[in-house]
Write an enzyme that holds these catalytic residues in place. Structure first.
Site, PDB file in Angstrom:
ATOM      1  N   LEU B 144      38.663  29.699  39.104  1.00 27.11           N
ATOM      2  CA  LEU B 144      39.433  29.850  40.345  1.00 27.11           C
ATOM      3  C   LEU B 144      38.866  28.901  41.415  1.00 27.11           C
ATOM      4  CD1 LEU B 144      41.578  31.331  42.063  1.00 27.11           C
ATOM      5  CD2 LEU B 144      39.817  33.008  42.659  1.00 27.11           C
ATOM      6  N   GLU B 376      31.737  35.610  44.206  1.00 26.28           N
ATOM      7  CA  GLU B 376      32.673  36.751  44.165  1.00 26.28           C
ATOM      8  C   GLU B 376      32.956  37.284  45.565  1.00 26.28           C
ATOM      9  OE1 GLU B 376      33.956  38.498  41.395  1.00 26.28           O
ATOM     10  OE2 GLU B 376      32.878  37.572  39.745  1.00 26.28           O
TER      11      GLU B 376
END
Lengths: 252, 397
Positions: B144, B376
């Site tokens: 991502l 994250e």
């Protein structure tokens, strides 16, 4: 082939042992419990027989307090098929004779071709239950077995004899073996095993209300380790250190 | 397995100041203890050297797979164990007690690749990948983040253009755990239809995954770039079940859940080390642990670990009940990582000069947690997610 594996719940081997206020038992508050490691070696032997022969049934039998089911489930998660839980809230202070009687009653009722125990439970380190169980069941017994295999109607059991000899016995089934550490490392209870264990049956029996045959008079911790001492300096000290290791510590 | 004879005892006793075990089921405790013993017996003996050599201990992959730790919450029909979220959290906690790199491997494999294939994949994709990944025979990575787009994934430059029955993917991803060793990469790319996920396979023409070296953190973990230069990907490799940023963000919620638990394991390891060290180390004629400044630090550690344990347990219960919101996960990730990092730094301080050596764990955990603080969702971004949630005003838009 039906194999009974006798297991005992014991304090984890790194527990800091404390004596209870009565001076005759362990203080079990804040104790973490595990399956006695030698019993795990016995279970692994049974499971490897089962791995090779799908018709083999492995049954756990344990004298344990009513609330103590985690250790039984752990054995089921490792791969045993079912368990017999002889409920006894005094299980941890029962003497070996009474424990062996309770196990023998359950094993006689359930029937077994082979009975395996750890060579001793790592709590009191007495190592009596396996041989007493063989006596109660009137079966032959080999102690401290390192490895075993089934050969027709016999079990072939290998143990270390005196002076480093290897002894191999053939014993007609049914028989009782007590198992020590060999080359078979006990398997982990993996996640699939843990999920399967939830559905495996645990038969509950009430322990016969028999009195202990012995009572513990006193339980004491070992004396504090004495302080270290300097026996000499440099190379001159070597022979004295060697002598002490040989004669005093008896590690050489 | 608990077959630890006294002479080889490597047991770790996690801090449980509030008898949190009372809140766990027998099954959850079995999973925790099994993972804990595995880490003591198979991770602790090798992790320091792997970290120093900047190598991921790949032989552990088969071992964690055999234990069922890859994708443990997915159903049995795909070769997984069907465990609950708290059991998964405890697995992360125990693995990260060993090293954040190993926990990261498991998070990426299970939460960032297996979970989206399960949630958004076609039946064929599930049958093909999930059993292989659960068995550790196929490794996954999740693409991502890009070189120029970290906290703002909506700005991604990776593009997928339709070309007959295929897609052509172009772009680059960065900071990708497992990238170089992955057999399958879930790459998120912008399409005319919004962000979509594509399963890129090792060996596809134009697809490379060079390793990013020279890290001071997560050294026992593989971090890579993913480079896509006109990679032709069949439409059958597109995840059909999701479009838009909610796809990758929902994966991150799964992984962050595990991180919130995992870092508490690292904190517990650091606390344990600091406690044992200061009880044994004598200065000015008495143990360090007898000094008030040391006791204050230990009391703070015990308090924060206990609070983190309660937060993560409650988060697990919310997840079990289906009441969890991504903001709940943000609070736990933000708090627990922050506290774990503070505890690791404090432990490093308490161990004095010894704390900087490879003889002890705290500096390795400390360096790892610097990454976990950032990945994250950075600490700052989770702060703003909470800020937006309570004010209704987004500070970053």
């Amino acid at each position: 082939m039906k194999i009974m594996v006798c297991v005992k719940r014991v304090p984890a081997t790194d527990s800091r042992i404390k004596i209870a206020a009565d001076g005759t038992s362990l203080d079990t508050t804040s104790i973490e419990w595990i399956v006695s490691p030698y019993d795990e070696f016995a279970l692994e032997q049974a499971l490897q027989i089962k791995d090779a022969d799908a018709d083999t049934e492995v049954v756990i039998v344990s004298l344990a307090p009513a609330a103590a089911t985690k250790e039984l489930r752990t054995c089921l998660a490792m791969g045993a098929d079912s368990a017999i839980h002889i409920k006894d809230d005094q299980a941890n202070t029962r003497d070996a004779f009474t424990t062996a009687s309770a196990l023998a009653d359950a094993i006689r009722d359930a029937g077994a071709d082979l009975i395996l125990c750890g060579k001793m439970a790592v709590d009191h380190d007495q190592g009596q239950v396996g041989t007493l169980l063989a006596y109660k069941l009137d079966l032959p017994c080999v102690t401290e077995v390192r490895d075993l295999k089934i050969d027709g109607n016999e079990v072939i059991a290998e143990r270390a004899g005196g002076g480093g000899t290897k002894e191999t016995y053939a014993v007609p089934l049914p028989a009782v073996l007590t198992v020590t550490k060999g080359d078979k490392e006990p398997r982990y209870a993996n996640l699939k095993g843990i999920m399967k264990a939830k559905k495996k049956p645990i038969e509950e029996l009430e322990a016969a209300a028999g009195a202990d045959h012995m009572t513990v008079k006193v339980m004491e911790l070992p004396p504090e380790r004495p302080a270290g001492r300097i026996v000499g300096e440099g190379v001159d000290a070597v022979s004295e250190v060697m002598r002490l290791l040989r004669e005093e510590a008896k590690v050489l | 397995m608990t077959s630890i004879l006294p002479e080889t005892s490597t047991t770790f006793r996690g801090l449980d100041y509030y008898d949190m075990d009372d809140l766990l089921t027998e099954e959850e405790i079995m999973v925790r203890d099994m993972t804990r013993n595995f880490v003591s017996e198979h991770v602790m003996p090798v992790i320091e050297e792997a970290y120093e050599n900047a190598e991921f201990p790949r032989h552990l992959i088969k071992l964690v797979a055999d234990l069922g730790l890859l994708g443990p919450t997915l159903p049995e029909e795909y070769g997984c164990a069907g465990m609950g979220p708290i059991a998964y959290g405890l697995i992360c906690q125990e693995l990260e007690r060993g090293d954040s790199g190993l926990r990261s491997f498991v998070s990426v494999q299970g939460s960032l690749v297996m979970w989206p294939i399960f949630a958004y994949g076609s039946e064929e994709q599930k049958r093909r990948w999930l059993p292989e990944m659960a068995a550790g025979r196929a490794i996954g990575c999740f693409g991502l983040t890009e070189p120029d787009h970290g906290s703002d994934p909506g700005g991604m430059e990776t593009r997928a253009k339709r070309d007959g029955d295929d897609w052509i993917v172009n772009g680059a991803k960065m900071w990708i755990t497992n990238g170089t060793i992955a057999d399958v990469a879930l790459v998120w790319a912008m399409t005319d239809d919004g962000v979509q996920g594509f399963l890129l396979e090792k060996g596809m023409d134009g697809f490379t995954a060079p390793e990013q070296k020279r890290k001071f953190s997560l050294r026992a973990s593989v971090t890579s770039e993913l480079v896509m230069d006109h990679v032709r990907v069949p439409d059958a490799n597109r995840l059909p079940g999701v479009k838009g940023l909610k796809g990758p963000l929902s994966c991150l919620s799964q992984a962050r859940f595990g991180i919130a638990w995992g870092v508490t394991g690292a904190a517990m390891a650091c606390y344990d080390e600091a406690l044992n060290y200061t009880k044994g180390r004598v200065q000015f004629g008495k143990p360090l642990a007898s000094f008030q400044l040391i006791q204050a630090k230990l009391a703070e550690m015990v308090s924060e670990i206990t609070k983190s344990q309660l937060v993560q347990w409650r988060l697990g219960k919310l997840k079990e009940a289906g009441k969890i919101r991504p903001q709940h996960v943000s609070l736990a990730k933000r708090n627990n990582v922050h506290q774990a990092l503070k505890i690791a730094r404090t432990a490093r301080d308490m161990l004095g000069a010894n704390g900087i050596t490879a003889e002890y764990q705290c500096m390795r955990h400390m360096c790892n947690l610097e990454s976990v603080y950032t990945y994250e969702g950075t600490h700052s971004i989770h702060t703003l997610i909470l800020g937006q949630d309570v004010t209704g005003i987004a500070a970053y838009s």
